[in-house]
Design an enzyme around this catalytic site. Structure first.
Site, PDB file in Angstrom:
ATOM      1  N   VAL A   1       0.707  -1.133  -0.045  1.00 57.42           N
ATOM      2  CA  VAL A   1       0.100   0.096   0.214  1.00 57.42           C
ATOM      3  C   VAL A   1       0.728   1.212  -0.122  1.00 57.42           C
ATOM      4  CG1 VAL A   1      -1.742   1.265   1.438  1.00 57.42           C
ATOM      5  CG2 VAL A   1      -1.701  -1.213   1.243  1.00 57.42           C
ATOM      6  N   CYS A   2       0.796   1.996  -0.997  1.00 54.89           N
ATOM      7  CA  CYS A   2       1.496   3.285  -0.918  1.00 54.89           C
ATOM      8  C   CYS A   2       1.472   4.252   0.119  1.00 54.89           C
ATOM      9  CB  CYS A   2       1.058   4.044  -2.282  1.00 54.89           C
ATOM     10  SG  CYS A   2       1.764   6.033  -2.113  1.00 54.89           S
ATOM     11  N   VAL A   3       2.490   4.377   1.067  1.00 51.32           N
ATOM     12  CA  VAL A   3       2.319   5.251   2.295  1.00 51.32           C
ATOM     13  C   VAL A   3       1.928   6.622   2.334  1.00 51.32           C
ATOM     14  CG1 VAL A   3       4.724   6.017   1.913  1.00 51.32           C
ATOM     15  CG2 VAL A   3       3.787   5.906   4.173  1.00 51.32           C
TER      16      VAL A   3
ATOM     17  N   ALA B   1      -1.706   6.279   1.455  1.00 53.93           N
ATOM     18  CA  ALA B   1      -2.382   5.688   2.548  1.00 53.93           C
ATOM     19  C   ALA B   1      -2.771   6.697   3.855  1.00 53.93           C
ATOM     20  CB  ALA B   1      -1.568   4.339   3.108  1.00 53.93           C
TER      21      ALA B   1
END
Lengths: 130, 100, 119
Positions: free
Chosen positions: C77-79, C82
């Site tokens: 998941v892209c930080v 997110a």
């Protein structure tokens, strides 16, 4: 990333094209595409950017998204050269359909016709479109 | 290159733009709302006719069925594939370019 | 063949994550490998275990977790995407992890094919 994973592709260079077909600000896609482009610079790949359809509006001069309290990221395209990302292709037909020329863009680009754009796309290993 | 289009051609220009960049060797797969591009007797039918006649146009069957479009009624030359066929198209004709 | 998958839209709102799931399942059934699925933009909403779909609906998040466990898929998941949507480590469903966009570029380089599902 683990060193082991990195070693799997060390030295491998792929042709990455980021295809931009959406106008900026109304949705987040243009900005998030640019974020991936900037990260990709660290991987020493053969990166190019394509702007066609409403994507050409991303490069339009005079943008100021600050009035919307949004990030004004258009100037960032001018910084790409500093990351050794120098291949920016803009489709001539898309510009013309919007009453624009290369002079209306924030950064120097290579204007190509649709047939040439199709060839460039067909020449890629990885295409990311947002 | 395998191109996918996921919007109805009656709503956006994604299908037309994709077809303009298909080149001589590209393949097109219509998925999600893009499957309405496979309806016969429409403006899209005419746009697709060239590459469809060359066997380069596909439509995702489950997305057709979900939308009440009989796979037997799609435009001439358009080939219906399932998800396994989608995977095989990416294998045979990749890279993948999504006209999102 | 190795596939990387990129998902840019959230579950339930858009068909993208359903399409990506069915594609991934078909690829695995054909003996291909899917080492990583990357969730970007609203796609990060696929990762939260707090979702409670109605009984008669599919559970998209659980489907990803189960697929990841069975086939060893790295769900990334892209930080930045997110955090700005309130997706943090403490709400992640099993099999998901938060990391940077470099993980997307990396799978683009490593995999034979990158397949994108978006709006």
């Amino acid at each position: 990333m683990s060193d082991e994973f990195e070693d799997d592709f060390s030295g491998e260079i792929k042709r990455f094209m980021f295809v931009n077909r959406k106008a900026p600000h109304g949705t987040i896609y243009a900005l998030e595409s640019l974020e991936v482009v900037l990260i990709s610079a660290a991987f020493d790949q053969d990166v190019s950017l394509a702007f066609l359809d409403d994507g050409v509006f991303q490069l339009r001069k005079g943008q100021n998204a600050n009035v919307l309290e949004m990030k004004n990221f258009a100037p960032t395209y001018r910084a790409l050269e500093g990351y050794d990302i120098e291949k920016l292709y803009v489709e001539r037909e898309s510009l013309e359909a919007r009453g624009m020329t290369a002079d209306d863009l924030v950064v120097p680009v290579e204007v190509v016709d649709r047939a040439r754009m199709a060839e460039l796309m067909a020449d890629q290993d990885v295409v990311m479109s947002f | 290159m395998l191109h996918t289009v996921n919007k109805s051609p009656l709503q956006t220009n994604d299908l037309a733009s994709c077809l303009g960049h298909l080149g001589t060797d590209g393949r097109l797969l219509m998925i999600e709302d893009g499957v309405y591009g496979a309806l016969s007797g429409t403006e899209a039918t005419r746009q697709l006719a060239g590459p469809a006649g060359e066997g380069r146009v596909y439509v995702l069957g489950p997305d057709l069925e979900a939308r009440g479009v009989d796979a037997g009624t799609v435009a001439d030359g358009v080939q219906v594939v399932d998800y396994a066929g989608f995977v095989q198209l990416v294998v045979d004709h990749g890279p993948h370019q999504a006209w999102v | 063949m190795q596939f990387g998958i990129l998902i840019n839209e959230g579950p339930y709102q858009h068909q993208a994550s359903d399409s990506a799931y069915l594609f991934t399942k078909a690829a695995l059934e054909q003996g291909h490998e899917v080492p990583r699925i990357f969730f970007y933009m609203d796609g990060v909403n696929n990762a939260t275990r707090l979702q409670e779909p109605q009984q008669d609906d599919r559970n998209i998040v659980r489907r990803w977790s189960q697929l990841a466990e069975t086939h060893g898929i790295d769900l990334v998941v892209c930080v930045a995407a997110a955090l700005r949507r309130g997706i943090k480590d403490e709400v992640l469903a099993p099999g998901f992890r938060i990391s940077g966009l470099g993980q997307l570029v990396e799978i683009g380089i490593q995999a034979d094919r990158l397949v994108t599902f978006g709006d």
